[in-house]
Design an enzyme around this catalytic site. Structure first.
Site, mmCIF file in Angstrom:
data_model
loop_
_atom_site.group_PDB
_atom_site.id
_atom_site.type_symbol
_atom_site.label_atom_id
_atom_site.label_comp_id
_atom_site.label_asym_id
_atom_site.label_seq_id
_atom_site.Cartn_x
_atom_site.Cartn_y
_atom_site.Cartn_z
ATOM 1 N N GLN A 59 -4.255 -1.048 9.583
ATOM 2 C CA GLN A 59 -4.258 -2.417 9.072
ATOM 3 C C GLN A 59 -4.828 -3.361 10.129
ATOM 4 O O GLN A 59 -4.439 -3.337 11.295
ATOM 5 C CB GLN A 59 -2.825 -2.826 8.683
ATOM 6 N N ASP A 118 -11.002 3.071 4.023
ATOM 7 C CA ASP A 118 -11.337 1.635 4.006
ATOM 8 C C ASP A 118 -12.850 1.421 3.908
ATOM 9 O O ASP A 118 -13.306 0.335 3.555
ATOM 10 C CB ASP A 118 -10.882 0.974 5.322
ATOM 11 N N LYS A 121 0.844 -1.206 0.000
ATOM 12 C CA LYS A 121 0.000 0.000 0.000
ATOM 13 C C LYS A 121 0.876 1.252 0.000
ATOM 14 O O LYS A 121 0.625 2.204 -0.749
ATOM 15 C CB LYS A 121 -0.933 0.003 1.228
#
Ligand code: GUN
Length: 296
Positions: free
Chosen positions: A97, A120, A53
């Protein structure tokens, strides 16, 4: 033989588009899209996802903050980091994460992220906006958004299509079922799960079959309507390659047999997986435009 839907090629195209957009934002507003990625601990899968990412964001010309925290970071300290990024005008997207270590309450962490920076799409406010639909939608969760993008880019019509989704997870199956039913997408959706009766019959009816159950090779050739589009979200580790030491992956679809019947199919790896990162970058780009006062 089914046409393969190439997630790697689609990702490359989306990233090219996003790189050009980032350059346009910089020219017009003098700022870069900003993404803060927070990694807690050193879980190998998480380390590898986050590093990809970070690498991708940098390659697009984003302002990227890589925030690595030790596995024993306190929940309070983590929440304080998030608060700081919520206030930072150079940050448009915050990604924590998952999974987090057991001493940290994941739900509390997700709730702490400013919904307008939740790229997200996991915050309940964004899931609520998704249910309302239309102009209310801010960030769609990346994996379902990637699946929709694959359908569009592969020329698979969704209007009036029968879609069966296997799996009702909060990050894939459930939000995808809502997104496919939105105005403009216009599919008719069946969501099956571990307690459903006649799963095979629901699958056989589908023009588009999405397997997101986490069960290796569960979808067999006789579950698939000839000519259907099959999207495989499964990433199951089924062994280790003795020469390379790398995990052997299998999807939720019995690929070789199903490819004989389906019209289009996504491989594992190289299908849905690469799309998720592309959609994260797209969400961050979208957030940067919105923070600049523009509707992308
Ligand atoms: N862990 C596995 N997938 C994801 C994802 O899409 N986002 C975050 N934040 N964590 C993950």
């Amino acid at each position: 033989m089914a046409e393969r839907i190439d997630g790697m090629a689609m990702r490359a195209a989306i990233l090219d588009e996003t790189r050009a957009e980032a350059a346009r934002l910089l020219e017009k507003h003098g700022r870069k899209p900003g993404l803060a990625t927070i990694l807690v601990g050193d879980n190998p899968a998480s380390v590898s996802y986050v590093s990809l990412k970070v690498k991708t964001a940098l390659a697009l010309g984003f302002h990227e903050i890589q925030d690595n925290q030790p596995a024993d970071v306190s929940e309070a300290a983590l929440l304080a980091r998030i608060e700081a990024y919520n206030r930072d005008p150079a940050v448009h997207g915050i990604l924590v994460q998952l999974p987090l270590p057991p001493h940290i309450n994941e739900s509390r962490v997700i709730h702490a992220i400013d919904p307008d920076k939740d790229v997200d799409g996991f915050h309940p406010v964004n899931l609520g906006r998704l249910v309302i639909g239309g102009e209310a939608v801010r960030f769609s969760p990346c994996t379902p958004a990637g699946i929709l993008e694959m359908l569009v880019r592969s020329g698979t019509p969704t209007c009036g299509a029968e879609v069966t989704i296997i799996g009702r997870s909060a990050i894939v199956g459930r939000p995808l079922s809502i997104m496919l039913g939105q105005k403009g997408v216009d599919a008719t959706v069946t969501l099956v799960h571990s307690r459903s009766a006649n799963i095979r019959e629901h699958c056989r009816r589908a023009d588009i079959l999405v397997a997101a159950a986490g069960s290796p090779r569960m979808v067999k050739a006789d579950w698939v309507r000839p000519g259907a589009t099959v999207i495989d979200v499964g990433v199951n580790r089924v062994g280790v390659n003795p020469t390379t030491g790398k995990a052997i992956l299998a999807g939720d679809v019995d690929f070789d047999a199903v490819a004989e019947v389906a019209g289009r199919i996504t491989p594992v790896p190289g299908g849905v997986g690469p799309m998720t990162i592309a959609m994260l970058m797209k969400n961050t780009m979208r957030s940067a435009w919105l923070h600049a006062g523009e509707r992308p």
